[in-house]
Every structure is written in structure tokens, then in C-alpha cells.
Design a protein around this motif. Sequence first.
Motif, mmCIF file in Angstrom:
data_model
loop_
_atom_site.group_PDB
_atom_site.id
_atom_site.type_symbol
_atom_site.label_atom_id
_atom_site.label_comp_id
_atom_site.label_asym_id
_atom_site.label_seq_id
_atom_site.Cartn_x
_atom_site.Cartn_y
_atom_site.Cartn_z
ATOM 1 N N LYS A 128 38.119 40.300 37.830
ATOM 2 C CA LYS A 128 39.578 40.301 37.686
ATOM 3 C C LYS A 128 40.093 38.867 37.748
ATOM 4 O O LYS A 128 39.701 38.105 38.624
ATOM 5 N N GLU A 151 39.470 42.103 33.440
ATOM 6 C CA GLU A 151 40.839 42.543 33.672
ATOM 7 C C GLU A 151 41.729 41.335 33.974
ATOM 8 O O GLU A 151 41.350 40.454 34.760
ATOM 9 N N HIS A 174 47.988 42.921 32.565
ATOM 10 C CA HIS A 174 48.997 43.472 33.467
ATOM 11 C C HIS A 174 50.047 42.379 33.693
ATOM 12 O O HIS A 174 49.742 41.348 34.283
#
Length: 387
Positions: A128, A151, A174
Motif C-alpha cells: 500500500k 493499492e 483512493h
Amino acid sequence: MNLTHLVCAACGTSHPAGELLNLCKACGMPLWSMYDLPAAARTLTKESLKTREKSLWRYREVLPVKSDANIVTLGEGGTPLFKTPRLGARLGMADLRIKDEGQNPTASFKARGMTTAISMAKELGVKKLAVPSAGNAAGAMAAYAAKAGIEAFVFMPADTPRAFIIECQVQGAHVTLINGLITDCGAEVARRKQAEGWFDVSTLKEPYRLEGKKTLGYELAEQLDWQIPDVVIYPTGGGTGLVGMWKAFQEMEAMGWIGSKRPRIFSVQAAGCAPIVSAYEKGLAKAPEFPNAHTKASGLRVPKAIGDFIMLDAIRKSHGGVCAVTDEEMVAGVKEIGETEGMFVAPEGGACYAALKRLVADGSIKREEQTVIFNTGSGLKYLECFG
């Protein structure tokens, strides 16, 4: 490939290569990647470059990724260095050029840093990633993370131009919008990263974005047939490109490619956010946080940069200088470049031309000096600035 270790740019503490690190363990300052340059120079030569791919990975021997299988690339680097005679003629300049980084993947120079940072993240097993960004770095991080299957978590000021937000969302990141500045976004990443399991790829808060950005210096020298220009004008937010070029010149000299000449580096900032300009003019070694930062050029809205001391040192050692310009001057500069040379540059590029006009007028830059302006992105991402 030839990476030997990391060294702190502030205190000189050595750290091992191959370990996932953000900042110096001793003092919390930026880390530089160090190479076995004699080994690199055995295969990385001026002759070998003539047959290599047109991307920044042509300089493979002085980039940090160990295994080719971990390289995450979208074809970044190899951007044109345009002669701009009509623009130069307006200032009576004999040799003015623009290095157009808007032709990178994701339409900005941030692609250079993210290709190396994300490649190293992949190699070191990161799952991540998180980044605070005023726009272009977020878009580049989202793109390369998507390519790598990692991610991505992006934090941007709520008033970031819409194009950047959409770019990140389309690429699967995100996205969190913060009411504040990039420093506030950085604080949010710092607050949450340990609990969330994110690796922070903020500007100069990990060692490898710098390595991609330094290829600006390698390309500039190669495109000028291994001659160094007299003057470089660079828009400065976080400053990774400026710092990276300075590192590249040192490496090239160590490999015998260039001599000791360095370009005189002029750092350009927005009048509404000019911490480096202010610190330079006051003779300071570091730049205090700039209050009430504001500018249309989102890439320049960085009120506090961790690499400030490296930038200020490079500017002074190069016998360069600083200049702050207004948003109105930037927009006018974009239009002047567009109408004379057919390039739609970012406000940051327009800021460099606006600064050049002033620096030529006051004699800081001589009309006969070979001068290179860096345009760091495409104007198409900043359409709100030109309404």
C-alpha cells in the motif's frame, strides 16, 4: 543495479541498500542513493547511449532497481528540449530553450520520480502506498501504482484542479480531499500511515523519487552534446527536480562525462508561496514555513519543503538566484509561450518565463547566456486558471 548504500544528505549517516526506508534514522532528513560509479561507467557510456531506448531507463546503471522484472514503466523520460527562437527574440536572447516535461506519461515530470519510487516499492514488497499531493504527483503515483498492482491512497487539497482528482479516481486510487494545503495532507498521511500499513512516497521523504528526477540532468547534458547550459530556470515546490539535477551533475562529473561547470540555477516560486525565495534573500540555510500560502500553480503551493537546505545550497553554489512571480504574470507567461512557440505549458512553466523576463531586465541573466526553462507539466490540467 550498482546501488551500494544510502547516505543522509544532512548528517552523512550511512544506511544499507535493499531496506525499506523513508528518512535518515539518525536525524530524519532525506536520504541519497549512492552507486559504484566506476562500475556503472564500464557499461554506461556516451557511445552505449546512442543505441538505447528513448526513456529514462536508458540510464539503468545509475538507477536503483536491482531486478529488471521489477521496473514499472509507462515510457517516461526522453522529453524534447525545444529551441524557442521566437520567444527568445522577444528578450533579445540568442539561445533560449524549453525542456517540455508535459510530454511525459501522466503529462508531467512527476512520472520520472514515480517510475523509480514505485519500482523500488514493488521490489521491496510494498502493498500500500500513500502520497500527499497538490496534483501531478498524485496522478503519477496512481498511474504507476495501478501498473504495479499496488493499492494507492492519495490526499489532495480540496481545491485541487478537477483534472487531477478525476485522473486519480480513474486510475483506481483512493482519493481523500483535505480542507487545507499539501502540508495538511502530509500531516494526515503521517498520522495514519503506521496504522493503515501505508508506505509514504512524499517528496524527498523516501529515497527513490529523487533518482528518477535526476535523469532531467542526464538528459539535459545528453541533449546538449554533453555541454552544460549557462542557466537553468526551474519552478520550485518540493524541489526534487532541482535537487536531482544537482546530484546528476555530480555523478556525471565522477564518471568523466562532464567537467566541473554547473549551470547557474534560478529557483522560481509564486509570490503567494515563496519560502525558498524568502530564505535565500534573508541568507538563511533553511526555509521557515510560508504563511497563508496561495497560488493558482498548484505545484508551487508548497509552504514548507523538507529538502529546503539542499535546494538553497545548490542555488548558492551554482551562483544562481531566486525569483517570485504573481499568478497574473504566470498566466501571461503561458499565453506568451503558446502564441510564439505553440506549446501549452503549465502555470509553473509560465512562471519560469515570467521570471526570466525580470531576470534579464535586471541583468541577473545575460542575453548571450544559453538558458533552459523547465516546463513541468501540461497546461491542459489547469484549465481553471485560464478562464
